[in-house]
Write a protein that holds these residues in place. Structure first.
Motif: not given
Length: 481
Positions: A248-249, A251-255, A258, A294-295, A298-299
């Motif tokens: 989760k940490q 997820r948005s900053d480092n593909p 993830l 969700d990934l 939605h992403e």
């Protein structure tokens, strides 16, 4: 001030003073090592089990010089010079005695650079005392030191000649599990989380026994860092929640990070104990499923993305879908077991079976892969005379095939469980129509014929016209109905 100032560029002052083929001065390097010895000689080691002493800062001139050494240590001649003059032993003294986090970080970083060279890495790895001290650094409260320690461990684990030495050493040190879990569950430093994730991913890939031990772990206690610098017992960590928190940490900053954590989850599903650790969590695996769902929905690989996006996301998607597939199969089997024991036909009660958007996403991934397949054929014609190009293309095809196989398996299992109500919902939401169903059938047949046939029977109850049209498109289904 820059983190790692540029190395000195002046020529060695005296003839024969140069380190190997470099312009670096042996005299200067030896002077830095001597000053390091003086620094640690002036400090007393903390007694075992005592609270941490007051932290100290590094003098600016010393920091500048040792940072230059850090940069220089990426040169093999310099690394060999440091090895020759027992720099690893000096650094071990720093790790044991120094109260300066910055000094510790830099020394671990220099050692990490030195470990990039095979012979030096073997020497470092075979030093049992140094190895134990380095593992203790994982319990450090300083994030930069943790980052450099993780980088060093990953470097060693990536060298086949010494990887087993470190795996065994880590297996024999239960505190490593606690320290790693503590970092994954509490750190907000994305760079650190990614590097620690890479270490865990490498460990699990190298040694299934260690992975099983960590899956079953959670009862071992060890002392870890605390806000008031006093010893405290770490929580009773479980590996799956820690992995999820780290994912989760990043997820948005480092593909890429993830991708690493999703691959760790995929590795867990390669053993029954790992699947059970995921689906038998207190929430029944709901948190894991929700994150992955969700990934996907939605992403990743969204309707407004170009089809080529599946190429960029193929390894991440393959890991996520592999975990979802394992969870789905496990929960389905559990439901059937309940049915057999109670002798009553129970509805499939898993919370995720009713999520039609996931089925829509799976079909979209298959549609995008068909587009990539056509593109690959065109590229293959263009690069027919280029051997390297063909090799790269074959590798791309291989990874896409893995993704397709995983996607088809999950889709077939989900279609087989759909009810008339689910199907009507999918038709209403637009996830199921003639185009999407045709794509699904095209990819699932003939391997998953039973699943397609089962879904077609349900579809006939929900939309007879659509079912008839699909039968016309796929004559093999009509023969069996």
């Amino acid at each position: 001030m820059d983190r790692n100032p540029s190395p000195p560029s002046s020529e060695a002052e005296e003839e024969g003073d140069a380190v190997g083929n470099t312009v670096y001065s042996k005299h200067w390097l030896f002077g830095i090592l001597t000053r390091l010895i003086e620094v640690i000689s002036s400090e007393k080691a903390e007694p075992t089990g005592s609270p941490e002493g007051i932290q100290t800062d590094l003098e600016e001139e010393m920091e500048n010089d040792i940072c230059k050494l850090w940069d220089m240590s990426m040169d093999e001649d310099v690394a060999l010079f440091l090895q020759e003059f027992n720099a690893p032993d000096i650094f071990m003294g720093v790790f044991v005695k120094s109260k300066c986090p910055r000094l510790t970080e830099i020394c671990v970083g220099i050692l990490g650079n030195m470990a990039c060279f095979q012979d030096i890495c073997m020497s470092i790895s075979k030093d049992e005392n140094l190895g134990q001290v380095l593992l203790q650094r994982l319990c450090d409260s300083d994030s930069p030191t943790l980052l450099e320690t993780s980088r060093l461990l990953l470097t060693c684990l990536s060298q086949p000649e010494v990887a087993n030495v470190w795996v065994e050493r880590i297996r024999e040190n239960p505190s490593v599990y606690d320290c790693v879990c503590f970092i994954m569950s509490s750190s907000t430093n994305v760079e650190l989380l990614v590097k620690v994730g890479e270490v865990v991913d490498k460990l699990f890939d190298l040694d299934e026994e260690l992975m099983l031990n960590w899956i079953k772990n959670g009862t071992c206690r060890s002392v870890g860092p605390s806000a008031d610098d006093s010893p405290e017992e770490l929580p009773d960590f479980k590996i799956v929640p820690c992995i999820l928190e780290a994912a989760k940490q990043v997820r948005s900053d480092n593909p890429e990070g993830l991708d690493v954590y999703m691959h760790i989850l995929q590795l867990l599903t390669t053993v029954d104990e790992g699947i059970q650790a995921i689906v038998q969590a207190p929430d029944g695996g709901k948190e894991t499923w929700s994150l992955l769902y969700d990934l996907v929905c939605h992403e990743l690989c969204q309707p407004d993305d170009p089809p080529i996006i599946v190429q960029e996301q193929k390894t991440l998607l393959a890991s996520i879908l592999s975990v979802l597939s394992a969870m789905f199969a496990s929960q389905t089997e559990e439901e059937y077991t309940k049915m057999r024991k109670s002798n009553v036909k129970l509805p499939f009660s898993c919370y995720f079976i009713l999520d039609m958007p996931l089925i829509g996403s799976l079909i979209r991934i298959l549609q995008y892969m068909e587009g990539c397949g056509k593109r690959s054929v065109d590229n293959a014609k263009e690069s027919k005379e280029q051997e390297t190009g063909r090799a790269d293309l074959n590798e791309e095809d291989f990874h896409l095939k893995i993704l397709k196989d995983i996607c088809c398996e999950l889709l077939s299992n989900m279609l087989q469980e759909l009810t008339k109500e689910n199907t009507l919902e999918g038709l209403h939401q637009g996830h199921l129509n003639e185009q999407t169903c045709s794509c699904a059938f095209q990819n699932l047949l003939p391997l998953y014929f039973a699943s397609v046939e089962s879904f077609l029977e349900v579809l006939r109850e929900a939309d007879q016209t659509l079912a008839d049209n699909l039968e016309k498109r796929f004559p093999s289904l009509k023969v069996h109905t």
